[in-house]
Design a protein around this motif. Structure first.
Motif, PDB file in Angstrom:
ATOM      1  N   ALA A 201       0.827  -1.208   0.000  1.00 29.60           N
ATOM      2  CA  ALA A 201       0.000   0.000   0.000  1.00 29.60           C
ATOM      3  C   ALA A 201       0.860   1.255   0.000  1.00 29.60           C
ATOM      4  O   ALA A 201       1.994   1.250   0.490  1.00 29.60           O
ATOM      5  CB  ALA A 201      -0.907   0.003   1.236  1.00 29.60           C
ATOM      6  N   ARG A 202       0.311   2.321  -0.543  1.00 28.24           N
ATOM      7  CA  ARG A 202       1.070   3.575  -0.579  1.00 28.24           C
ATOM      8  C   ARG A 202       1.389   4.072   0.831  1.00 28.24           C
ATOM      9  O   ARG A 202       2.358   4.808   1.022  1.00 28.24           O
ATOM     10  CB  ARG A 202       0.299   4.631  -1.370  1.00 28.24           C
ATOM     11  CG  ARG A 202      -0.941   5.158  -0.700  1.00 28.24           C
ATOM     12  CD  ARG A 202      -1.699   6.124  -1.565  1.00 28.24           C
ATOM     13  NE  ARG A 202      -2.402   5.436  -2.637  1.00 28.24           N
ATOM     14  CZ  ARG A 202      -3.171   6.063  -3.540  1.00 28.24           C
ATOM     15  NH1 ARG A 202      -3.254   7.384  -3.524  1.00 28.24           N
ATOM     16  NH2 ARG A 202      -3.814   5.384  -4.461  1.00 28.24           N
ATOM     17  N   GLU A 203       0.587   3.664   1.823  1.00 32.39           N
ATOM     18  CA  GLU A 203       0.877   4.059   3.194  1.00 32.39           C
ATOM     19  C   GLU A 203       2.226   3.523   3.669  1.00 32.39           C
ATOM     20  O   GLU A 203       2.886   4.140   4.520  1.00 32.39           O
ATOM     21  CB  GLU A 203      -0.241   3.568   4.123  1.00 32.39           C
ATOM     22  CG  GLU A 203      -1.544   4.340   4.010  1.00 32.39           C
ATOM     23  CD  GLU A 203      -2.353   3.971   2.765  1.00 32.39           C
ATOM     24  OE1 GLU A 203      -3.286   4.720   2.429  1.00 32.39           O
ATOM     25  OE2 GLU A 203      -2.040   2.922   2.137  1.00 32.39           O
ATOM     26  N   VAL A 204       2.646   2.378   3.125  1.00 35.40           N
ATOM     27  CA  VAL A 204       3.964   1.839   3.474  1.00 35.40           C
ATOM     28  C   VAL A 204       5.058   2.769   2.953  1.00 35.40           C
ATOM     29  O   VAL A 204       6.035   3.064   3.653  1.00 35.40           O
ATOM     30  CB  VAL A 204       4.142   0.418   2.907  1.00 35.40           C
ATOM     31  CG1 VAL A 204       5.549  -0.107   3.195  1.00 35.40           C
ATOM     32  CG2 VAL A 204       3.092  -0.527   3.480  1.00 35.40           C
ATOM     33  N   ALA A 205       4.891   3.240   1.718  1.00 34.43           N
ATOM     34  CA  ALA A 205       5.867   4.168   1.148  1.00 34.43           C
ATOM     35  C   ALA A 205       5.921   5.460   1.952  1.00 34.43           C
ATOM     36  O   ALA A 205       7.006   6.016   2.197  1.00 34.43           O
ATOM     37  CB  ALA A 205       5.528   4.451  -0.310  1.00 34.43           C
ATOM     38  N   LEU A 206       4.768   5.947   2.388  1.00 32.67           N
ATOM     39  CA  LEU A 206       4.732   7.169   3.181  1.00 32.67           C
ATOM     40  C   LEU A 206       5.395   6.954   4.544  1.00 32.67           C
ATOM     41  O   LEU A 206       6.110   7.832   5.045  1.00 32.67           O
ATOM     42  CB  LEU A 206       3.286   7.638   3.355  1.00 32.67           C
ATOM     43  CG  LEU A 206       2.618   8.148   2.072  1.00 32.67           C
ATOM     44  CD1 LEU A 206       1.120   8.326   2.297  1.00 32.67           C
ATOM     45  CD2 LEU A 206       3.243   9.454   1.609  1.00 32.67           C
ATOM     46  N   ALA A 207       5.171   5.781   5.135  1.00 35.61           N
ATOM     47  CA  ALA A 207       5.819   5.481   6.418  1.00 35.61           C
ATOM     48  C   ALA A 207       7.328   5.435   6.265  1.00 35.61           C
ATOM     49  O   ALA A 207       8.072   5.941   7.120  1.00 35.61           O
ATOM     50  CB  ALA A 207       5.297   4.154   6.967  1.00 35.61           C
ATOM     51  N   LEU A 208       7.806   4.834   5.169  1.00 31.91           N
ATOM     52  CA  LEU A 208       9.248   4.767   4.939  1.00 31.91           C
ATOM     53  C   LEU A 208       9.808   6.159   4.668  1.00 31.91           C
ATOM     54  O   LEU A 208      10.899   6.502   5.150  1.00 31.91           O
ATOM     55  CB  LEU A 208       9.529   3.830   3.762  1.00 31.91           C
ATOM     56  CG  LEU A 208      10.980   3.386   3.546  1.00 31.91           C
ATOM     57  CD1 LEU A 208      11.553   2.730   4.787  1.00 31.91           C
ATOM     58  CD2 LEU A 208      11.074   2.449   2.352  1.00 31.91           C
ATOM     59  N   LEU A 209       9.073   6.971   3.931  1.00 31.67           N
ATOM     60  CA  LEU A 209       9.480   8.351   3.671  1.00 31.67           C
ATOM     61  C   LEU A 209       9.658   9.110   4.982  1.00 31.67           C
ATOM     62  O   LEU A 209      10.652   9.824   5.186  1.00 31.67           O
ATOM     63  CB  LEU A 209       8.435   9.043   2.804  1.00 31.67           C
ATOM     64  CG  LEU A 209       8.639  10.539   2.539  1.00 31.67           C
ATOM     65  CD1 LEU A 209       9.765  10.756   1.542  1.00 31.67           C
ATOM     66  CD2 LEU A 209       7.348  11.169   2.016  1.00 31.67           C
ATOM     67  N   ASP A 210       8.713   8.956   5.898  1.00 30.44           N
ATOM     68  CA  ASP A 210       8.777   9.656   7.172  1.00 30.44           C
ATOM     69  C   ASP A 210       9.884   9.099   8.067  1.00 30.44           C
ATOM     70  O   ASP A 210      10.449   9.830   8.883  1.00 30.44           O
ATOM     71  CB  ASP A 210       7.437   9.539   7.907  1.00 30.44           C
ATOM     72  CG  ASP A 210       6.352  10.373   7.256  1.00 30.44           C
ATOM     73  OD1 ASP A 210       6.690  11.312   6.514  1.00 30.44           O
ATOM     74  OD2 ASP A 210       5.157  10.072   7.482  1.00 30.44           O
TER      75      ASP A 210
END
Length: 247
Positions: A201-210
């Motif tokens: 999910a894109r939320e995983v990418a956002l979590a990694l970004l943060d």
């Protein structure tokens, strides 16, 4: 195409690889869960590296592709150790790690454990901590009981046979989580994620970004791209990302 060469790790695992000589920083492709080094992305990057005169390495983790071992005997820690062994044994100087799905998690482990070998990181639908946050979190009570009793459960896959998920995979995954503690990468980082990805999910990418602490970090969301991220347009974005992180 010529067959692979083989590298034996200190743990005695015999790993298949293809290496292209060229200028540095070299590029290393780290594949995904139950994938191999013959996929579209790995071969396309090898072609690009050869044309660009860049050093490039692709390989199979133990239990994957043409490497020795049984998949069900492996785990995240083993595959991260495989990646570290081939990088330390077959490359010179810092490398740009291109991690696809599980390869993104393994790249993060390597960035933490051997930062001196990291020149840059490109994550493609990177899936850190997926054994805990996706698999275990998604298991029913029945799945968890079966895993405890039988040591394995089988999850459906869109790519062929069901995935065998072992108790060792889950338990070892908990020892290799990267989103629970600071994750520093003192190199340029590019994260690529498709909005139509049904596996990560894109939320995983956002979590990694943060979560990643890096001086130059960007996330690109590609509308309509799926988990394979292997269309000509997506491959062009991967190559552009490698160019951006090359110092």
């Amino acid at each position: 195409m010529a067959g692979p060469s083989y590298f034996e790790t200190g743990a005695g695992r015999r790993l298949a690889y293809h290496r292209t000589d060229g200028a540095g920083p070299g590029v290393v492709f780290l594949g995904g869960f139950m994938s191999d080094m013959e996929g579209t992305k790995a071969l396309a990057l090898e072609d690009w590296a050869r044309e660009a005169g860049r050093a490039f390495l692709r390989f199979d983790y133990s239990g994957h592709g043409q490497s020795d071992g049984a998949f069900t005997e492996g785990c995240i820690g083993d595959w991260a150790a495989d990646a570290r062994a081939v990088i330390e044994g077959l490359t010179e100087g810092p490398q740009i790690l291109v991690g696809s799905s599980m390869g993104g998690w393994i790249s993060a482990i390597l960035a933490r454990d051997i930062p001196e070998k990291l020149a840059g990181f490109v994550g493609i639908a990177a899936a850190p901590d997926f054994t805990e946050d996706s698999m275990w979190a998604g298991f029913s009570a029945e799945d968890r009981a079966r895993l405890e009793a039988d040591g394995v459960v089988y999850l459906p896959s869109d790519y062929g046979d069901p995935y065998p998920i072992t108790r060792r995979l889950i338990e070892d995954g908990r020892q290799n989580l990267v989103l629970r503690a600071p994750l520093a990468m003192d190199v340029p980082v590019r994260l690529l994620q498709g909005t139509a990805d049904e596996d990560v999910a894109r939320e995983v990418a956002l979590a990694l970004l943060d979560h990643i602490d890096a001086p130059d970090l960007r996330l690109t969301l590609v509308k309509g791209a799926d988990h394979r991220f292997s269309t000509p347009e997506c491959l062009a974005l991967v190559i552009a990302a490698i160019d951006e992180v090359t110092r």
